[in-house]
Design a protein around this motif. Structure first.
Motif, short mmCIF file in Angstrom:
data_model
loop_
_atom_site.label_atom_id
_atom_site.label_comp_id
_atom_site.label_asym_id
_atom_site.label_seq_id
_atom_site.Cartn_x
_atom_site.Cartn_y
_atom_site.Cartn_z
N ALA A 196 0.79 -1.20 0.03
CA ALA A 196 0.11 0.03 0.07
C ALA A 196 0.84 1.23 0.15
N VAL A 197 1.91 1.26 1.02
CA VAL A 197 2.79 2.40 0.90
C VAL A 197 3.57 2.54 -0.48
N LEU A 198 4.10 1.41 -1.10
CA LEU A 198 4.75 1.64 -2.37
C LEU A 198 3.97 2.00 -3.29
N THR A 199 2.61 1.73 -3.62
CA THR A 199 1.75 2.17 -4.38
C THR A 199 0.91 3.52 -4.05
N GLY A 200 1.49 4.40 -2.88
CA GLY A 200 0.91 5.64 -2.87
C GLY A 200 -0.24 5.64 -1.93
N GLY A 201 -0.52 4.36 -1.20
CA GLY A 201 -1.73 4.39 -0.29
C GLY A 201 -1.21 4.60 1.12
N ASP A 202 -1.79 4.43 2.14
CA ASP A 202 -1.83 4.72 3.53
C ASP A 202 -1.75 3.24 4.32
N PRO A 203 -0.89 2.93 4.94
CA PRO A 203 -0.80 1.42 5.93
C PRO A 203 -1.96 1.73 7.03
N SER A 204 -2.10 0.51 7.71
CA SER A 204 -2.96 0.33 8.91
C SER A 204 -2.58 1.29 9.89
N VAL A 205 -1.38 1.49 10.26
CA VAL A 205 -0.60 2.43 11.18
C VAL A 205 0.19 3.58 10.52
N ALA A 206 -0.08 4.73 10.78
CA ALA A 206 0.51 5.93 10.05
C ALA A 206 1.94 5.90 10.28
N SER A 207 2.55 5.51 11.43
CA SER A 207 3.88 5.53 11.55
C SER A 207 4.56 4.60 10.74
N TRP A 208 4.18 3.57 10.20
CA TRP A 208 4.83 2.61 9.36
C TRP A 208 5.15 3.15 7.99
N LYS A 209 4.52 4.17 7.59
CA LYS A 209 4.97 4.73 6.15
C LYS A 209 6.20 5.60 6.46
N THR A 210 6.37 6.21 7.51
CA THR A 210 7.67 6.78 7.88
C THR A 210 8.69 5.88 7.93
N ILE A 211 8.50 4.61 8.70
CA ILE A 211 9.51 3.82 8.75
C ILE A 211 9.86 3.14 7.26
N LEU A 212 8.98 2.89 6.64
CA LEU A 212 9.27 2.52 5.31
C LEU A 212 9.98 3.32 4.37
N LEU A 213 9.53 4.52 4.15
CA LEU A 213 10.07 5.70 3.37
C LEU A 213 11.22 5.89 3.79
N LEU A 214 11.45 6.16 4.96
CA LEU A 214 12.97 6.99 5.38
C LEU A 214 13.93 6.01 5.84
N PHE A 215 13.52 4.86 6.13
CA PHE A 215 14.64 3.95 6.61
C PHE A 215 14.66 2.61 5.91
N ARG A 216 13.80 1.90 5.53
CA ARG A 216 13.80 0.80 5.02
C ARG A 216 13.92 0.54 3.49
N LEU A 217 13.31 1.48 3.00
CA LEU A 217 13.29 1.57 1.34
C LEU A 217 14.79 1.80 1.03
N PRO A 218 15.18 3.18 1.57
CA PRO A 218 16.76 3.21 0.77
C PRO A 218 17.49 1.97 1.29
N LYS A 219 17.35 1.56 2.39
CA LYS A 219 18.31 0.28 2.84
C LYS A 219 18.18 -0.85 1.79
N ALA A 220 17.01 -1.45 1.49
CA ALA A 220 16.69 -2.14 0.54
C ALA A 220 17.11 -2.03 -1.06
N LEU A 221 16.93 -0.86 -1.27
CA LEU A 221 17.62 -0.22 -2.63
C LEU A 221 19.11 -0.39 -2.55
N ALA A 222 19.79 -0.10 -1.57
CA ALA A 222 21.09 -0.18 -1.31
C ALA A 222 21.51 -1.68 -1.28
N ALA A 223 20.84 -2.47 -0.79
CA ALA A 223 21.14 -3.90 -0.83
C ALA A 223 21.26 -4.47 -2.20
N ILE A 224 19.93 -4.07 -2.88
CA ILE A 224 20.05 -4.79 -4.53
C ILE A 224 21.31 -4.23 -5.11
#
Length: 343
Positions: free
Chosen positions: A37-65
């Protein structure tokens, strides 16, 4: 032939699945449908999850690839150039040069070198200072290797020069560790464990294009690498400019290995093992297909290692290098032995 058809589908499916799973796992487990949902521009069930995904986990996953692709492709080129199955991207001492650069910055105060002051005096600090130091160290070694490559005709001699140079650089790191303060040694050791989490969005804007460009350039040398499989003499007899090809391969490998080491630390195993895994799965040594296959499998392997390192249940994130070696080595050994038994 069937493997060449189904392998891209399998590899891309694994890459996408591991990418979502890497974003979902961590200290806070996020359901995959919320990740999507976050990757497609939507909102997750918990608002803070969007910050965790976009700010921390997404750049980490792209860096890993990106890191997995760069290390795997550079490892394949080194194995082909030196015709040595144990060759990897660090074999020319590029990673050792980057490590020495970081060691001078982090540990140098014990020898009166100023430590982090060398870089902080330039107006840089934090993770950026480590990246700059590692990049400068890798570039210095690259210049030396390129000069040696122009004077040395035999690739095995160049291999020996690279190995001995790497030993000398690692010895310099050991000296710095011996004279440094315990807290500085701990900081350096934390960097040496390797991590994809150090790459921020701003750094990803540099890291990602460098690695992707280097990987794309490497993939254009499939035919030349196929000729090198039969040796240096055969390559010259086929009209291949061996000296030019060797310089390009070394340069691309150095850029890829140096960039990954600078931003993610000296990540081991992937550059040596993934090319063997790709050969076993693809069932071919044709570099026109093997190079892109190795790149994708490198991204899959890096994501898999990152997932295991941050699995729920661990109080802290496991060292990345420990995960890649302990978990990955048995898998690769099994693939290689199974292939030999089939043959």
């Amino acid at each position: 032939m069937m493997r060449r058809v189904f392998f891209p589908l399998l590899a891309c499916t694994l890459l996408g699945s591991f990418f979502i799973l890497d974003l979902a796992t961590g200290s806070v487990t996020i359901p995959p449908h919320d990740v999507w949902a976050v990757l497609t521009g939507g909102d997750p069930s918990v608002a803070s999850w969007k910050t965790i995904l976009l700010l921390f986990r997404l750049p980490k996953a792209l860096a890993a690839i990106a890191a997995g692709m760069g290390l795997a492709v550079s490892g394949l080129m080194m194995q082909t150039l030196f015709r040595n199955p144990l060759a990897g991207p660090s074999i020319l001492g590029i990673s050792a040069g980057a490590s020495l650069g970081v060691a001078i910055v982090v540990l140098g105060s014990g020898l009166g070198l100023g430590g982090t002051g060398l870089i902080s005096g330039m107006g840089l600090g934090g993770n950026l200072s480590i990246v700059v130091a590692a990049t400068l160290g890798a570039m210095l070694v690259l210049v030396v290797i390129l000069l040696a490559a122009q004077r040395v005709q035999n690739v095995m001699t160049l291999l020996i020069v690279g190995l001995l140079g790497g030993f000398a650089l690692n010895a310099g790191v050991s000296v710095l560790i011996h004279f440094s303060r315990p807290e500085m040694t701990q900081a350096y050791m934390a960097w040496s464990f390797g991590s994809f989490a150090n790459v921020t969005w701003n750094e990803l804007k540099i890291f990602l294009p460098v690695v992707l460009l280097g990987t794309l350039i490497a993939c254009t040398f499939g035919k030349a690498l196929n000729v090198l499989l039969f040796g240096e003499t055969y390559a010259r007899s086929m009209g291949v400019n061996f000296i030019w090809i060797r310089l390009v391969i070394i340069t691309v490998t150095a850029i890829l290995a140096g960039a990954v080491t600078a931003w993610c630390g000296p990540v081991g195993f992937i550059g040596i093992a993934v090319p063997h895994l790709a050969r076993a799965l693809l069932g071919s040594s044709d570099h026109r297909f093997l190079l892109p296959a190795t790149a994708v499998m490198g991204g899959v392997t890096a994501l898999g290692a990152d997932i295991i390192a941050q699995m729920p249940g661990f109080e802290t994130v496991l060292p990345l290098n420990a995960v890649t070696a302990l978990i990955g080595s048995p898998v690769i050994i099994w693939f290689i032995l199974r292939r030999r038994m089939v043959m």
